[in-house]
Each structure stands twice: as C-alpha cells, then as structure tokens.
Scaffold this motif. Structure first.
Motif, PDB file in Angstrom:
ATOM      1  N   SER A   1      -5.312  -0.436  -2.906  1.00  0.00           N
ATOM      2  CA  SER A   1      -4.051  -1.100  -3.241  1.00  0.00           C
ATOM      3  C   SER A   1      -2.868  -0.187  -2.933  1.00  0.00           C
ATOM      4  O   SER A   1      -1.792  -0.668  -2.545  1.00  0.00           O
ATOM      5  N   ALA A   2      -3.042   1.123  -3.069  1.00  0.00           N
ATOM      6  CA  ALA A   2      -1.978   2.067  -2.713  1.00  0.00           C
ATOM      7  C   ALA A   2      -1.729   2.058  -1.210  1.00  0.00           C
ATOM      8  O   ALA A   2      -0.583   2.142  -0.753  1.00  0.00           O
ATOM      9  N   HIS A   3      -2.797   1.936  -0.431  1.00  0.00           N
ATOM     10  CA  HIS A   3      -2.648   1.848   1.027  1.00  0.00           C
ATOM     11  C   HIS A   3      -1.835   0.616   1.404  1.00  0.00           C
ATOM     12  O   HIS A   3      -0.919   0.678   2.230  1.00  0.00           O
ATOM     13  N   LEU A   4      -2.177  -0.516   0.810  1.00  0.00           N
ATOM     14  CA  LEU A   4      -1.495  -1.769   1.122  1.00  0.00           C
ATOM     15  C   LEU A   4      -0.041  -1.741   0.663  1.00  0.00           C
ATOM     16  O   LEU A   4       0.865  -2.161   1.392  1.00  0.00           O
ATOM     17  N   ALA A   5       0.183  -1.266  -0.560  1.00  0.00           N
ATOM     18  CA  ALA A   5       1.548  -1.213  -1.080  1.00  0.00           C
ATOM     19  C   ALA A   5       2.403  -0.250  -0.269  1.00  0.00           C
ATOM     20  O   ALA A   5       3.576  -0.533   0.024  1.00  0.00           O
ATOM     21  N   GLY A   6       1.819   0.877   0.117  1.00  0.00           N
ATOM     22  CA  GLY A   6       2.556   1.830   0.934  1.00  0.00           C
ATOM     23  C   GLY A   6       2.911   1.265   2.293  1.00  0.00           C
ATOM     24  O   GLY A   6       4.038   1.415   2.770  1.00  0.00           O
ATOM     25  N   ALA A   7       1.946   0.601   2.939  1.00  0.00           N
ATOM     26  CA  ALA A   7       2.207  -0.005   4.240  1.00  0.00           C
ATOM     27  C   ALA A   7       3.316  -1.043   4.152  1.00  0.00           C
ATOM     28  O   ALA A   7       4.236  -1.079   4.985  1.00  0.00           O
TER      29      ALA A   7
END
Length: 201
Positions: free
Chosen positions: A170-176
């Motif tokens: 979820s951090a990867h997605l939110a960061g992207a």
C-alpha cells in the motif's frame, strides 16, 4: 556549490539504516509503529521510518533506484520549488505513502513498517510522467518505463489484496500516486506532455 539532496538523503539513509541493523533500540525508535503515533503522539515516525530498512538488500534496492532517478528529478523540482523543492517532495512522500497502512493499523500493536520504498516510488513515477518510454533496468532486464509502471501497479494491487508477504504494498501504491499527483498539480502541463509522449514512442 550546488546542493545535491539526493546524495544527502542516500548518505543519511544508508548511515542510519546501517546503525539500526545492529541497534534494535534505535530501530524501534524510528520505524512506524502505529500505536506510538496514535497513543504517544510520536509523529516523527511518519518520516523516520523511511531512514531504516529491514536488511541490506532492501536498503540497496531503494537507494540505487533513488540514486538514478532522484538526481534527474531534483533539478526538475528545483526549477519550480527552489533548492529545497526535492527534499520537501521526498519527505512529504514518506508521510503520504505511510498514511494508508497507518490508518488501517492505527490500533494494532503487532504492526510496524519501515523503509523508503513509498517515497522512492513517488520519485520513480514522477520520472515516468516525464519520460514514459525511457528504458529502465529491472535488475538487468531493460523495460520501457511505462510498461514497468503498469506491471508495478498491477502487481502491487494484487499483492496488497493477497497479503502473503511482509512488504508494504500500500505504501508503494500511495507513493506512486502521490508522485504523479504532486507533479501534475505543480506543473499541469506535465500531463499533456505525458500523453503526447506516450502516443509518440
């Protein structure tokens, strides 16, 4: 002398992560443990968690990616936001990328997260907006940036729903998403440039 925040971030992250590898107390003080924020008001953890990593490979992958793409994006943000623009973008990406997992686990004493992956994803996806057909290397495999972005998002969504590993997808997605949104809001013409470039490989 021109400041280079990318190198500075890599140096500080590398040093702090290395120290925390052998110092459990330091690690526990810096990682994002939601109850410490919810109950203890230790809001610094929304940033400090990005300066510690689970192991050397985790650290190396994030910092190598940041080295190649951060240097390119630092000048871009500097033109719009001044010399501190990239540092502000990176630190704010750490906060934003942690929010989904924090909100989901804010009362869970068994949950913690760490690593710069969310902020690095923000930098990478901002770069992809500017150069969607640029060849990037996933380990040693050359892949057009836009193809990598699609595969990355698709896999992250799948893995987040399956939750079969300890990676904070979820951090990867939110960061992207933050990297794209921040850049478009800062310079709306980037979106037109992206579509024009995408349709003219």
């Amino acid at each position: 002398m021109e400041l280079n925040f990318t190198i500075g971030i890599i140096a500080v992250t590398g040093l702090v992560s290395w120290l925390a590898f052998s110092n459990e107390k330091l690690l526990q003080r810096l990682l994002l443990w939601p109850p410490a924020v919810t109950r203890g008001r230790e809001f610094h953890r929304f940033v400090t968690y990005g300066f510690v990593h689970g192991d050397f490979m985790h650290l190396a992958f994030n910092m190598i990616t940041l080295y190649f793409f951060g240097r390119l994006m630092e000048g871009f943000y500097g033109d719009y936001l001044g010399p501190l623009g990239f540092a502000g973008f990176y630190l704010s990406a750490l906060v934003v990328s942690a929010l989904p997992s924090y909100l989901r686990h804010r009362n869970d004493p068994e949950y913690a997260t760490l690593g710069a992956s969310g902020a690095v994803s923000a930098v990478l996806f901002a770069f992809i907006l500017l150069q969607p057909w640029q060849i990037i290397y996933v380990y040693v495999i050359p892949v057009p940036a836009i193809i990598y972005a699609v595969l990355y998002v698709g896999y992250s969504i799948y893995a987040e729903r399956k939750q079969s590993d300890r990676i904070n997808h979820s951090a990867h997605l939110a960061g992207a998403a933050y990297g794209v949104l921040f850049t478009v809001l800062m310079e709306p013409r980037v979106l037109g440039h992206f579509w024009q470039t995408l349709l003219s490989p």
